[in-house]
Design a protein around this motif. Structure first.
Motif, PDB file in Angstrom:
ATOM      1  N   TYR B  28       7.215  -5.341  -9.873  1.00  0.00           N
ATOM      2  CA  TYR B  28       8.419  -5.281  -9.046  1.00  0.00           C
ATOM      3  C   TYR B  28       9.580  -6.064  -9.643  1.00  0.00           C
ATOM      4  O   TYR B  28      10.733  -5.773  -9.355  1.00  0.00           O
ATOM      5  CB  TYR B  28       8.138  -5.630  -7.584  1.00  0.00           C
ATOM      6  CG  TYR B  28       7.900  -7.059  -7.175  1.00  0.00           C
ATOM      7  CD1 TYR B  28       7.933  -8.122  -8.048  1.00  0.00           C
ATOM      8  CD2 TYR B  28       7.652  -7.343  -5.826  1.00  0.00           C
ATOM      9  CE1 TYR B  28       7.724  -9.417  -7.607  1.00  0.00           C
ATOM     10  CE2 TYR B  28       7.441  -8.631  -5.378  1.00  0.00           C
ATOM     11  CZ  TYR B  28       7.480  -9.663  -6.285  1.00  0.00           C
ATOM     12  OH  TYR B  28       7.264 -10.937  -5.856  1.00  0.00           O
ATOM     13  N   TYR B  93       3.858   5.492  -9.595  1.00  0.00           N
ATOM     14  CA  TYR B  93       3.927   6.109  -8.265  1.00  0.00           C
ATOM     15  C   TYR B  93       4.213   7.608  -8.394  1.00  0.00           C
ATOM     16  O   TYR B  93       5.030   8.166  -7.666  1.00  0.00           O
ATOM     17  CB  TYR B  93       5.004   5.428  -7.411  1.00  0.00           C
ATOM     18  CG  TYR B  93       4.619   4.035  -6.989  1.00  0.00           C
ATOM     19  CD1 TYR B  93       3.790   3.827  -5.887  1.00  0.00           C
ATOM     20  CD2 TYR B  93       5.065   2.927  -7.694  1.00  0.00           C
ATOM     21  CE1 TYR B  93       3.432   2.556  -5.478  1.00  0.00           C
ATOM     22  CE2 TYR B  93       4.706   1.644  -7.301  1.00  0.00           C
ATOM     23  CZ  TYR B  93       3.899   1.460  -6.192  1.00  0.00           C
ATOM     24  OH  TYR B  93       3.545   0.191  -5.806  1.00  0.00           O
ATOM     25  N   THR B 237       6.965  -3.237  -5.253  1.00  0.00           N
ATOM     26  CA  THR B 237       8.236  -2.605  -4.880  1.00  0.00           C
ATOM     27  C   THR B 237       9.397  -3.586  -5.047  1.00  0.00           C
ATOM     28  O   THR B 237      10.084  -3.573  -6.057  1.00  0.00           O
ATOM     29  CB  THR B 237       8.183  -2.054  -3.451  1.00  0.00           C
ATOM     30  OG1 THR B 237       7.850  -3.106  -2.554  1.00  0.00           O
ATOM     31  CG2 THR B 237       7.159  -0.945  -3.337  1.00  0.00           C
ATOM     32  N   ASN B 238       9.604  -4.452  -4.038  1.00  0.00           N
ATOM     33  CA  ASN B 238      10.718  -5.393  -4.132  1.00  0.00           C
ATOM     34  C   ASN B 238      10.380  -6.685  -3.406  1.00  0.00           C
ATOM     35  O   ASN B 238       9.377  -6.771  -2.708  1.00  0.00           O
ATOM     36  CB  ASN B 238      11.996  -4.754  -3.582  1.00  0.00           C
ATOM     37  CG  ASN B 238      11.791  -4.284  -2.153  1.00  0.00           C
ATOM     38  OD1 ASN B 238      11.494  -5.072  -1.277  1.00  0.00           O
ATOM     39  ND2 ASN B 238      11.926  -2.980  -1.919  1.00  0.00           N
ATOM     40  N   TRP B 267      18.507   0.495  -2.617  1.00  0.00           N
ATOM     41  CA  TRP B 267      17.149   0.872  -3.016  1.00  0.00           C
ATOM     42  C   TRP B 267      16.857   2.330  -2.650  1.00  0.00           C
ATOM     43  O   TRP B 267      16.218   3.069  -3.414  1.00  0.00           O
ATOM     44  CB  TRP B 267      16.143  -0.063  -2.337  1.00  0.00           C
ATOM     45  CG  TRP B 267      14.767  -0.076  -2.953  1.00  0.00           C
ATOM     46  CD1 TRP B 267      13.676   0.598  -2.524  1.00  0.00           C
ATOM     47  CD2 TRP B 267      14.357  -0.813  -4.107  1.00  0.00           C
ATOM     48  NE1 TRP B 267      12.595   0.321  -3.331  1.00  0.00           N
ATOM     49  CE2 TRP B 267      12.990  -0.548  -4.325  1.00  0.00           C
ATOM     50  CE3 TRP B 267      15.015  -1.685  -4.985  1.00  0.00           C
ATOM     51  CZ2 TRP B 267      12.258  -1.105  -5.369  1.00  0.00           C
ATOM     52  CZ3 TRP B 267      14.283  -2.256  -6.019  1.00  0.00           C
ATOM     53  CH2 TRP B 267      12.930  -1.958  -6.212  1.00  0.00           C
ATOM     54  N   HIS B 271      15.151   4.995  -5.157  1.00  0.00           N
ATOM     55  CA  HIS B 271      13.713   5.232  -5.086  1.00  0.00           C
ATOM     56  C   HIS B 271      13.326   6.055  -3.873  1.00  0.00           C
ATOM     57  O   HIS B 271      14.016   6.057  -2.871  1.00  0.00           O
ATOM     58  CB  HIS B 271      12.959   3.899  -5.056  1.00  0.00           C
ATOM     59  CG  HIS B 271      13.232   3.041  -6.241  1.00  0.00           C
ATOM     60  ND1 HIS B 271      12.859   3.391  -7.507  1.00  0.00           N
ATOM     61  CD2 HIS B 271      13.890   1.861  -6.357  1.00  0.00           C
ATOM     62  CE1 HIS B 271      13.251   2.451  -8.356  1.00  0.00           C
ATOM     63  NE2 HIS B 271      13.879   1.509  -7.687  1.00  0.00           N
ATOM     64  N   ASN B 274       6.506   6.038  -2.078  1.00  0.00           N
ATOM     65  CA  ASN B 274       5.802   4.775  -1.905  1.00  0.00           C
ATOM     66  C   ASN B 274       6.598   3.551  -2.357  1.00  0.00           C
ATOM     67  O   ASN B 274       6.171   2.426  -2.170  1.00  0.00           O
ATOM     68  CB  ASN B 274       4.471   4.802  -2.670  1.00  0.00           C
ATOM     69  CG  ASN B 274       3.413   5.568  -1.881  1.00  0.00           C
ATOM     70  OD1 ASN B 274       3.577   5.777  -0.679  1.00  0.00           O
ATOM     71  ND2 ASN B 274       2.344   5.974  -2.555  1.00  0.00           N
ATOM     72  N   LEU B 275       7.741   3.778  -2.979  1.00  0.00           N
ATOM     73  CA  LEU B 275       8.563   2.626  -3.344  1.00  0.00           C
ATOM     74  C   LEU B 275       9.491   2.218  -2.202  1.00  0.00           C
ATOM     75  O   LEU B 275      10.105   1.171  -2.238  1.00  0.00           O
ATOM     76  CB  LEU B 275       9.384   2.942  -4.597  1.00  0.00           C
ATOM     77  CG  LEU B 275       8.534   2.949  -5.873  1.00  0.00           C
ATOM     78  CD1 LEU B 275       9.335   3.495  -7.036  1.00  0.00           C
ATOM     79  CD2 LEU B 275       8.056   1.534  -6.175  1.00  0.00           C
ATOM     80  N   ARG B 276       9.571   3.066  -1.182  1.00  0.00           N
ATOM     81  CA  ARG B 276      10.399   2.728  -0.021  1.00  0.00           C
ATOM     82  C   ARG B 276       9.581   1.915   0.976  1.00  0.00           C
ATOM     83  O   ARG B 276       9.070   2.417   1.972  1.00  0.00           O
ATOM     84  CB  ARG B 276      10.948   4.005   0.628  1.00  0.00           C
ATOM     85  CG  ARG B 276      12.022   4.666  -0.223  1.00  0.00           C
ATOM     86  CD  ARG B 276      12.612   5.843   0.502  1.00  0.00           C
ATOM     87  NE  ARG B 276      13.700   6.444  -0.284  1.00  0.00           N
ATOM     88  CZ  ARG B 276      14.250   7.619   0.002  1.00  0.00           C
ATOM     89  NH1 ARG B 276      13.820   8.317   1.032  1.00  0.00           N
ATOM     90  NH2 ARG B 276      15.225   8.086  -0.752  1.00  0.00           N
ATOM     91  N   ILE B 277       9.435   0.647   0.623  1.00  0.00           N
ATOM     92  CA  ILE B 277       8.652  -0.272   1.451  1.00  0.00           C
ATOM     93  C   ILE B 277       9.586  -1.378   1.935  1.00  0.00           C
ATOM     94  O   ILE B 277      10.228  -2.057   1.133  1.00  0.00           O
ATOM     95  CB  ILE B 277       7.491  -0.896   0.636  1.00  0.00           C
ATOM     96  CG1 ILE B 277       6.558   0.188   0.087  1.00  0.00           C
ATOM     97  CG2 ILE B 277       6.719  -1.912   1.483  1.00  0.00           C
ATOM     98  CD1 ILE B 277       5.796   0.984   1.120  1.00  0.00           C
ATOM     99  N   TRP B 299      11.444   5.285   6.232  1.00  0.00           N
ATOM    100  CA  TRP B 299      10.795   4.789   5.016  1.00  0.00           C
ATOM    101  C   TRP B 299       9.277   4.855   5.123  1.00  0.00           C
ATOM    102  O   TRP B 299       8.703   4.920   6.201  1.00  0.00           O
ATOM    103  CB  TRP B 299      11.262   3.352   4.715  1.00  0.00           C
ATOM    104  CG  TRP B 299      12.535   3.306   3.906  1.00  0.00           C
ATOM    105  CD1 TRP B 299      13.573   4.195   3.963  1.00  0.00           C
ATOM    106  CD2 TRP B 299      12.875   2.327   2.927  1.00  0.00           C
ATOM    107  NE1 TRP B 299      14.553   3.833   3.083  1.00  0.00           N
ATOM    108  CE2 TRP B 299      14.163   2.694   2.421  1.00  0.00           C
ATOM    109  CE3 TRP B 299      12.263   1.196   2.410  1.00  0.00           C
ATOM    110  CZ2 TRP B 299      14.803   1.944   1.436  1.00  0.00           C
ATOM    111  CZ3 TRP B 299      12.894   0.452   1.436  1.00  0.00           C
ATOM    112  CH2 TRP B 299      14.160   0.826   0.940  1.00  0.00           C
ATOM    113  N   ARG B 303       6.001  -4.251   4.304  1.00  0.00           N
ATOM    114  CA  ARG B 303       5.112  -5.285   3.744  1.00  0.00           C
ATOM    115  C   ARG B 303       5.214  -6.535   4.603  1.00  0.00           C
ATOM    116  O   ARG B 303       6.316  -7.025   4.856  1.00  0.00           O
ATOM    117  CB  ARG B 303       5.499  -5.597   2.291  1.00  0.00           C
ATOM    118  CG  ARG B 303       4.602  -6.645   1.652  1.00  0.00           C
ATOM    119  CD  ARG B 303       4.565  -6.534   0.131  1.00  0.00           C
ATOM    120  NE  ARG B 303       5.804  -6.984  -0.514  1.00  0.00           N
ATOM    121  CZ  ARG B 303       6.009  -8.228  -0.968  1.00  0.00           C
ATOM    122  NH1 ARG B 303       5.068  -9.156  -0.821  1.00  0.00           N
ATOM    123  NH2 ARG B 303       7.146  -8.526  -1.579  1.00  0.00           N
TER     124      ARG B 303
END
Lengths: 430, 430
Positions: B28, B93, B237-238, B267, B271, B274-277, B299, B303
């Motif tokens: 990330y 991903y 992700t971030n 973001w 993206h 699955n990167l939209r967390i 999204w 997390r």
């Protein structure tokens, strides 16, 4: 960097030999061999491998070809110059020249004699026949080969990672056992685990763990090769095969009754001090002590190898007291089915009353219980025993009827001659 | 056979470098770096190392010269050809070309920027200052260097045998944890343990253990170097640094209140899937969700990284339901202070209600608790955070006041702007 030379060398091994040294054996085998060579060199004996754990189908697990290769390889091994130097130059139990020049000359020329191998159902029948001093030296290598081939048969199906975890768990277990012994004041403990070890390298590792974890409380190993390699004491005295064969050679009941004492009379002439350790249980401890000559009470100690160890040690203490000896000056060596709890219990009961010492065997060098599916690496009860001498069957009664061996009518005769009454069966752990 | 070449080569190492690769970092960081390089390349930031476990006196344990050597060495490392190929050619991903040609060209020329190191009492003050995309890449290597130097400081006093036992016990522990997760149906778990690992080789071993023990339930590692080496997915992700710095750059309270959503809007453009967390806790999860724009409920997941994880996940589920979303289609990633019991408890509670996934960190890759005297290898809470951006201090509130950072008056302002009320302090495990 890959060491190409090592890789290529390893690939060129025809087999990975289990027995690489004639002194990869128990010290007491060599002591007894020297005694036999001096006193009974011409006795013709048969030794036989007996798997007391029938649920382990050795012939299903171990390939006969591989077994023959290992046995054949063991027959090619001879005493190396360095091993001979170590045996000749070392001090054993404070004594130099424990092994006579005559014995050493014989041993330097020695090779293991032929073997006879047959498959019987899911077990192997493995026997050795010939002069006693030669045949007796098969016992430990034969056991080690069978034990390690069985381990390998299980391990060869495991991946590299599984193997790493297996040994990490086994190491952790051994280390935690050792930690659990550290607080025992005045502990004296030795490795007696050669005969039923998981493998040579593993036994060697266990010995290093004992050195690291117990310091002076670890008094040595029964394995000469490892004693030499790790520069520690080789430990041991004598075993059941001496009274068993002396007894088989007796011509009359009177001679039979005296045979166990005759063994120790011969031993008495050859050895002193810490080598004078009574092994009383071959035909029952109780009658052995009751009928023992007075001079035997002067010996250094006793080894308790079957039956209830508390009862055995109490019996010895009482016997010494009756003969006017001070038990606190006597050594009691426990060597049957030991593990941490038993060691702690026996230490608690006898420390201070006698000099206590432990010969820790299978559950030191082969405790892989529960570490693989179906418990396929659990130790099992394999022995290699004299079954006849000069054509006559041998007998062992021991203090545990589950450890008795010999033809039924001979067992009955021995029980009568030695006056052995009711015995309590105990589970044979390993 | 001794491989003399290897021995000589090893002896010639000036140091044993801890950081040997620029992708020995969390995935990330690279994703965020690409985003920052595109959206906020000129932001001037200061990152600082903070040891939240004051009882671990890093400056007493770690030699300053060795620390400088390791930091200096890390500054010499550049992206290797193979690493560049892997980043350019790999599917992350399910997406090819996750990293743009512009980013890759920049990264291929990249070196870690200068650092500033000073000893303050028994701690080090280690800071990094400069353009955000450069400075941010110090976070993981700096943590890894400090963590591993601390491990080495303890390990160097141990003998070879002690080390073997230590790792046998640690391996056994990790393996038993993994075994205890095997029966969880539909488990999805990743390694998030780079930042507070015992050491690189140990993290790599733990990842192999996860691969062996969990099969498909192990979905990958946050560490790019290990993902490449073991041919598995790189995961992540971030993180908090995006909203923290966006917030610090806000000129008004209104801009500040919108900053966390602005991060995710940027973001969102870059993206999908699955990167939209959502990482909702930087300034408090409750108000973040309450005030979130509707598009955010679309999204993929959330997390949960601080506070009571059960409360956090329940809050998210309720939020989705209120916005007409089906929680069973949503991903909840737990990543705070996980160990086996917590994982099992969260799995039991949320499996089936949402898609659950776990990012297992410190207690996977650094659980040496209780394995050496004085617990000298126990993990501790070291972080490396943005402390200012364009001269303005950053703030983090989180859902646990024990994890809050920033000047007191700024914390008060943020609490007011974001409407954060009473918070329950929770022990920071690692």
């Amino acid at each position: 960097m890959v060491d190409i030379a090592t890789r290529v060398y390893n690939h060129n091994w025809k087999i990975d030999p289990i027995i690489r040294s004639l002194i990869d054996t128990d010290f007491y085998k060599l002591l007894m061999c020297q005694s036999v060579l001096r006193n009974r060199p011409d006795t013709h004996v048969v030794f036989s491998l007996i798997n007391r754990t029938k649920s382990v189908p050795l012939a299903e697990l171990i390939d006969e070809g591989e077994l023959r290769e290992q046995l054949d390889h063991a027959r090619t091994v001879s005493l190396s110059r360095g091993e001979s130097t170590w045996l000749r130059g070392n001090t054993f139990y404070g004594k130099r020249q424990m092994f006579s020049p005559e014995f050493m000359e014989w041993f330097e020329k020695f090779r293991l004699p032929p073997y006879h191998l047959e498959r019987r159902g899911d077990q192997y029948e493995l026997t050795f026949e010939g002069p006693w001093p030669e045949v007796m030296l098969w016992e430990i290598p034969a056991l080690a080969i069978l034990m390690e081939l069985r381990s390998r048969a299980v391990l060869k199906h495991m991946g590299k990672f599984e193997l790493q975890i297996l040994y990490a768990r086994a190491m952790t277990r051994v280390w935690e056992k050792i930690q659990a012994l550290r607080d025992l004041p005045g502990l004296k403990i030795a490795d007696f685990g050669t005969r039923r070890r998981h493998g040579f390298l593993w036994q060697d590792w266990c010995v290093q763990a004992m050195i690291e974890g117990l310091g002076d409380a670890f008094i040595g190993t029964s394995n000469c090769r490892i004693a030499m390699r790790r520069d520690i004491e080789a430990i041991g005295t004598n075993a059941h095969e001496l009274p068993m064969i002396y007894a088989a050679l007796a011509d009359t009941d009177e001679e039979l009754a005296q045979a166990p004492y005759k063994v120790l009379a011969d031993w008495h002439e050859e050895h002193e001090g810490n080598l004078r350790i009574i092994l009383p249980d071959t035909f029952g401890t109780e009658n052995f002590l009751r009928n023992a000559p007075d001079w035997l009470a002067g010996w250094t100690g006793i080894r308790i190898d079957s039956g209830d160890p508390v009862a055995g040690a109490e019996m010895a203490i009482q016997w010494w007291q009756e003969r006017g000896e001070d038990p606190r000056q006597k050594l009691v060596i426990f060597s049957d089915g030991l593990d941490v709890d038993r060691i702690r219990e026996l230490h608690a009961r006898f420390h201070g009353r006698v000099k206590v010492s432990f010969g820790w065997g299978t559950l030191l060098t082969n405790d892989f219980r529960g570490l693989v599916p179906n418990d396929a690496l659990a130790p099992f009860s394999l022995v290699c025993k004299a079954v006849s001498a000069n054509g006559r069957p041998t007998v062992k009664l021991s203090d545990n009827p589950n450890k008795a061996m010999g033809p039924a009518e001979e067992i009955a005769r021995y029980k009568r001659v030695f006056g052995v009454g009711e015995q309590t069966p105990r589970q044979v752990i390993v």
